[in-house]
Design a protein around this motif. Structure first.
Motif, PDB file in Angstrom:
ATOM      1  N   TYR A  23      41.165  42.212  42.521  1.00 49.94           N
ATOM      2  CA  TYR A  23      39.522  41.993  42.880  1.00 49.94           C
ATOM      3  C   TYR A  23      39.055  41.262  42.530  1.00 49.94           C
ATOM      4  CZ  TYR A  23      34.896  43.534  40.951  1.00 49.94           C
ATOM      5  OH  TYR A  23      33.607  43.902  41.088  1.00 49.94           O
ATOM      6  N   ASP A  49      44.652  53.512  47.825  1.00 44.37           N
ATOM      7  CA  ASP A  49      44.299  53.060  48.361  1.00 44.37           C
ATOM      8  C   ASP A  49      42.488  51.886  47.717  1.00 44.37           C
ATOM      9  OD1 ASP A  49      41.713  53.065  49.996  1.00 44.37           O
ATOM     10  OD2 ASP A  49      41.176  55.100  49.581  1.00 44.37           O
ATOM     11  N   THR A  51      40.097  50.848  47.808  1.00 49.82           N
ATOM     12  CA  THR A  51      38.844  50.684  48.425  1.00 49.82           C
ATOM     13  C   THR A  51      38.244  51.425  47.492  1.00 49.82           C
ATOM     14  OG1 THR A  51      38.634  52.943  49.549  1.00 49.82           O
ATOM     15  CG2 THR A  51      39.071  50.661  51.205  1.00 49.82           C
ATOM     16  N   THR A  52      39.227  52.511  46.595  1.00 55.24           N
ATOM     17  CA  THR A  52      38.335  52.703  45.401  1.00 55.24           C
ATOM     18  C   THR A  52      38.621  52.000  44.018  1.00 55.24           C
ATOM     19  OG1 THR A  52      41.485  53.346  44.709  1.00 55.24           O
ATOM     20  CG2 THR A  52      40.159  55.064  45.688  1.00 55.24           C
ATOM     21  N   PHE A  56      34.410  47.978  45.206  1.00 58.27           N
ATOM     22  CA  PHE A  56      35.105  46.963  45.442  1.00 58.27           C
ATOM     23  C   PHE A  56      34.296  46.741  47.107  1.00 58.27           C
ATOM     24  CE2 PHE A  56      37.088  47.025  50.283  1.00 58.27           C
ATOM     25  CZ  PHE A  56      38.069  46.611  50.095  1.00 58.27           C
ATOM     26  N   TRP A  57      33.609  47.595  47.541  1.00 59.05           N
ATOM     27  CA  TRP A  57      32.341  47.304  48.137  1.00 59.05           C
ATOM     28  C   TRP A  57      30.738  46.719  47.961  1.00 59.05           C
ATOM     29  CZ3 TRP A  57      33.743  48.373  53.272  1.00 59.05           C
ATOM     30  CH2 TRP A  57      34.650  49.478  52.814  1.00 59.05           C
ATOM     31  N   GLN A  64      37.125  41.460  51.192  1.00 59.53           N
ATOM     32  CA  GLN A  64      37.388  42.895  52.252  1.00 59.53           C
ATOM     33  C   GLN A  64      38.568  42.960  52.701  1.00 59.53           C
ATOM     34  OE1 GLN A  64      33.126  43.852  52.886  1.00 59.53           O
ATOM     35  NE2 GLN A  64      33.052  44.450  51.361  1.00 59.53           N
ATOM     36  N   ALA A  67      41.810  42.361  51.738  1.00 57.54           N
ATOM     37  CA  ALA A  67      42.190  43.482  51.152  1.00 57.54           C
ATOM     38  C   ALA A  67      42.895  44.498  52.674  1.00 57.54           C
ATOM     39  CB  ALA A  67      41.487  44.894  51.344  1.00 57.54           C
ATOM     40  N   LEU A  83      40.438  50.579  57.216  1.00 58.84           N
ATOM     41  CA  LEU A  83      39.223  49.678  56.537  1.00 58.84           C
ATOM     42  C   LEU A  83      39.059  48.649  57.654  1.00 58.84           C
ATOM     43  CD1 LEU A  83      38.170  48.946  54.170  1.00 58.84           C
ATOM     44  CD2 LEU A  83      40.103  47.566  53.505  1.00 58.84           C
ATOM     45  N   ARG A  86      35.978  50.929  58.767  1.00 59.78           N
ATOM     46  CA  ARG A  86      35.120  51.153  57.859  1.00 59.78           C
ATOM     47  C   ARG A  86      34.181  49.891  57.501  1.00 59.78           C
ATOM     48  NH1 ARG A  86      36.346  54.031  52.127  1.00 59.78           N
ATOM     49  NH2 ARG A  86      34.042  53.862  51.282  1.00 59.78           N
ATOM     50  N   VAL A  87      34.416  48.967  57.768  1.00 59.99           N
ATOM     51  CA  VAL A  87      33.647  47.634  57.326  1.00 59.99           C
ATOM     52  C   VAL A  87      33.505  47.541  58.265  1.00 59.99           C
ATOM     53  CG1 VAL A  87      34.503  45.268  57.232  1.00 59.99           C
ATOM     54  CG2 VAL A  87      35.571  46.485  55.570  1.00 59.99           C
ATOM     55  N   THR A  90      29.919  49.568  57.987  1.00 52.30           N
ATOM     56  CA  THR A  90      29.412  49.241  56.509  1.00 52.30           C
ATOM     57  C   THR A  90      28.437  47.857  57.210  1.00 52.30           C
ATOM     58  OG1 THR A  90      30.684  50.606  55.708  1.00 52.30           O
ATOM     59  CG2 THR A  90      29.192  48.754  54.383  1.00 52.30           C
TER      60      THR A  90
END
Length: 107
Positions: A23, A49, A51-52, A56-57, A64, A67, A83, A86-87, A90
């Motif tokens: 990160y 995970d 994303t936890t 992260f977002w 991202q 990851a 992922l 989801r990206v 988003t």
């Protein structure tokens, strides 16, 4: 996680340390280094995970992607695909509604 105590195993602890290092590298925009740390984390703990990770977002898009690549390299294709979806959801472009106008007359 050990069942009796609920504590993390040493591998899980190392995975979380690697995830945080990834990160930090992603935040610094060192995406190749971030990917390496994320791969280590995803390999050490197959249930982790990424994303936890807190904030992260808020990472740059390249972080991202690091990851996502890490999941692929760690053999976790399903998590990578989830992922990616989801990206995309988003960060997809959003349509802006225009104000209703009078139609232009046809000459």
């Amino acid at each position: 996680m050990t069942r009796a105590t609920g504590e993390l195993t040493s591998r899980e602890k190392r995975a979380r340390v690697a995830a945080i290092q990834g990160y930090v590298r992603a935040r610094e925009e060192a995406f190749d280094d971030a990917c390496s740390f994320f791969v280590e984390a995803a390999t050490l703990d197959p249930h982790l995970d990424l994303t936890t990770i807190p904030h992260f977002w808020n990472l740059p898009r390249g972080g991202q992607q690091a990851a996502i690549d890490a999941y692929d390299l760690a053999g976790r294709e399903r998590e990578a695909a989830m992922l990616i979806a989801r990206v995309r959801k988003t960060f997809r472009p959003k349509l802006i509604a225009s104000k209703p106008q009078e139609p232009a007359p046809i000459p």
